[in-house]
Design an enzyme around this catalytic site. Structure first.
Site, PDB file in Angstrom:
ATOM      1  N   ASN A  47     -10.791  -2.854  -5.867  1.00 26.76           N
ATOM      2  CA  ASN A  47     -10.007  -1.915  -6.687  1.00 26.76           C
ATOM      3  C   ASN A  47     -10.659  -1.567  -8.026  1.00 26.76           C
ATOM      4  O   ASN A  47     -10.251  -0.613  -8.689  1.00 26.76           O
ATOM      5  CB  ASN A  47      -8.589  -2.454  -6.934  1.00 26.76           C
ATOM      6  CG  ASN A  47      -7.688  -2.378  -5.720  1.00 26.76           C
ATOM      7  OD1 ASN A  47      -6.764  -3.169  -5.560  1.00 26.76           O
ATOM      8  ND2 ASN A  47      -7.937  -1.422  -4.828  1.00 26.76           N
ATOM      9  N   ASP A  85       0.834  -1.212   0.000  1.00 31.57           N
ATOM     10  CA  ASP A  85       0.000   0.000   0.000  1.00 31.57           C
ATOM     11  C   ASP A  85       0.865   1.258   0.000  1.00 31.57           C
ATOM     12  O   ASP A  85       1.947   1.275   0.578  1.00 31.57           O
ATOM     13  CB  ASP A  85      -0.902  -0.028   1.250  1.00 31.57           C
ATOM     14  CG  ASP A  85      -2.067   0.944   1.135  1.00 31.57           C
ATOM     15  OD1 ASP A  85      -2.282   1.510   0.043  1.00 31.57           O
ATOM     16  OD2 ASP A  85      -2.750   1.154   2.147  1.00 31.57           O
TER      17      ASP A  85
HETATM   18  C1  FPP Z   1      -2.125   0.181  -3.293  1.00 29.85           C
HETATM   19  O1  FPP Z   1      -1.608   1.495  -3.293  1.00 29.85           O
HETATM   20  C2  FPP Z   1      -1.543  -0.559  -4.395  1.00 29.85           C
HETATM   21  C3  FPP Z   1      -2.244  -1.173  -5.389  1.00 29.85           C
HETATM   22  C4  FPP Z   1      -3.711  -1.148  -5.467  1.00 29.85           C
HETATM   23  C5  FPP Z   1      -1.555  -1.865  -6.487  1.00 29.85           C
HETATM   24  C6  FPP Z   1      -0.387  -2.687  -6.059  1.00 29.85           C
HETATM   25  C7  FPP Z   1       0.279  -3.249  -7.250  1.00 29.85           C
HETATM   26  C8  FPP Z   1       1.617  -3.320  -7.402  1.00 29.85           C
HETATM   27  C9  FPP Z   1       2.562  -2.900  -6.351  1.00 29.85           C
HETATM   28  C10 FPP Z   1       2.212  -3.897  -8.639  1.00 29.85           C
HETATM   29  C11 FPP Z   1       1.499  -5.134  -9.105  1.00 29.85           C
HETATM   30  C12 FPP Z   1       2.208  -5.742 -10.200  1.00 29.85           C
HETATM   31  C13 FPP Z   1       1.970  -6.976 -10.691  1.00 29.85           C
HETATM   32  C14 FPP Z   1       2.821  -7.469 -11.760  1.00 29.85           C
HETATM   33  C15 FPP Z   1       0.931  -7.870 -10.188  1.00 29.85           C
HETATM   34  P1  FPP Z   1      -2.614   2.704  -3.470  1.00 29.85           P
HETATM   35  O2  FPP Z   1      -2.759   3.003  -4.903  1.00 29.85           O
HETATM   36  O3  FPP Z   1      -3.915   2.396  -2.780  1.00 29.85           O
HETATM   37  O4  FPP Z   1      -1.834   3.842  -2.710  1.00 29.85           O
HETATM   38  P2  FPP Z   1      -2.482   5.049  -1.894  1.00 29.85           P
HETATM   39  O5  FPP Z   1      -3.245   4.429  -0.755  1.00 29.85           O
HETATM   40  O6  FPP Z   1      -1.285   5.810  -1.436  1.00 29.85           O
HETATM   41  O7  FPP Z   1      -3.339   5.811  -2.861  1.00 29.85           O
END
Ligand code: FPP
Length: 257
Positions: free
Chosen positions: A84, A36
């Site tokens: 998501n 996250d």
């Molecule tokens: C949460 O951060 C992260 C995600 C929803 C995506 C996580 C995915 C990856 C790290 C890469 C995945 C790659 C593959 C190949 C499967 P957020 O966007 O919610 O962050 P925030 O809370 O700061 O907005």
């Protein structure tokens, strides 16, 4: 869109001096990671959210390497939750393209490390190009016997439990079993994690202190570890420190000392 953020990420980490870590005496067999903080990482740098996800993918690669170097048997990575889909279409599309981008550059190394790839969640609802990547990476690593990397894609713990219950109910309805034959072990065989080692450690980055529908059955007795570090900044060193802390925890599983 895809190649757009190639220059971001953390190329600098690849050339950072590697610290020799003494072997870990006690380590979790199965680590679950809630990755996250990609969006906040990008916002702090006045970059688009997608740049944060790209940097998050690089961090994920480094973490997979680190888990393998530390001798972890299995790591489950929460890459895309059933919730998501609520994100803007452009962000969802970018996230759905990441597996393709990731495996194109990483599959050879994963194979040479003997890593076995798995997926959990309802992958049948992913776009066709993501499903193709899922199929290819499963095929390429099917014979491997090293660490398992389990990607949670379109995964939600409640939906996993509902699916498991429905499968069992169907077996009962078909007369193949009776309702009172259900045991915890049997129930676990219907879960997406069937066959994986028990989850013993959950890591969540970015300062949020909750499970957000991640492995809710499996985490019943897992040790939980939270850090304020945003996912793209999570490092091998911090993982090492987290595992050291895991080794210091007293796990009683409801028993007395
Ligand atoms: C949460 O951060 C992260 C995600 C929803 C995506 C996580 C995915 C990856 C790290 C890469 C995945 C790659 C593959 C190949 C499967 P957020 O966007 O919610 O962050 P925030 O809370 O700061 O907005």
């Amino acid at each position: 869109m895809l190649g757009l953020f190639k220059g971001f990420g953390r190329g600098q980490r690849a050339s950072a001096p590697t610290v020799e870590h003494p072997p870990l005496q006690v380590k979790p067999r199965h680590i679950g990671i809630i990755m996250d903080g990609n969006g906040r990482w990008a916002r702090k740098r006045a970059l688009p959210r997608m740049a944060g996800h790209h940097a998050g993918m690089i961090s994920m690669r480094e973490t997979i390497r680190a888990c393998d170097d530390f001798g972890i048997e299995c790591v489950t990575l929460y890459a895309f939750s059933t919730e998501n889909w609520k994100r803007p279409v452009s962000e969802v599309e970018y996230l759905m393209r990441l597996p393709e981008q990731f495996f194109r550059s990483e599959i050879d190394e994963l194979v040479s490390r003997g890593v076995r790839v798995r997926f959990m969640g309802d992958t049948s609802r992913l776009p066709p190009y993501t499903q193709e990547t899922v199929r290819n990476s499963l095929e390429r690593t099917a014979q491997n016997t090293g660490m398992t990397v389990n990607f949670a894609l379109n995964y939600g713990g409640r939906s996993e439990l509902m699916h498991a219950m429905s499968q069992f109910a169907q077996e009962v309805a078909a007369g193949r079993t009776c309702a009172d034959e259900l045991t915890e072990e049997r129930f676990e065989s219907y879960l997406d994690t069937a066959g994986l080692p028990p989850l013993d450690f959950v890591i969540r980055t970015s300062g949020e202190i909750r499970l957000s529908n991640f492995l809710i059955w499996q985490s019943a007795y897992a040790e939980l570890w939270f850090t304020d570090t945003l996912w793209p900044d999570f490092s091998k060193e911090e993982l090492y420190q987290a595992i050291l802390e895991f080794g210091r925890r007293k796990r009683r599983f409801g028993d007395v000392e």
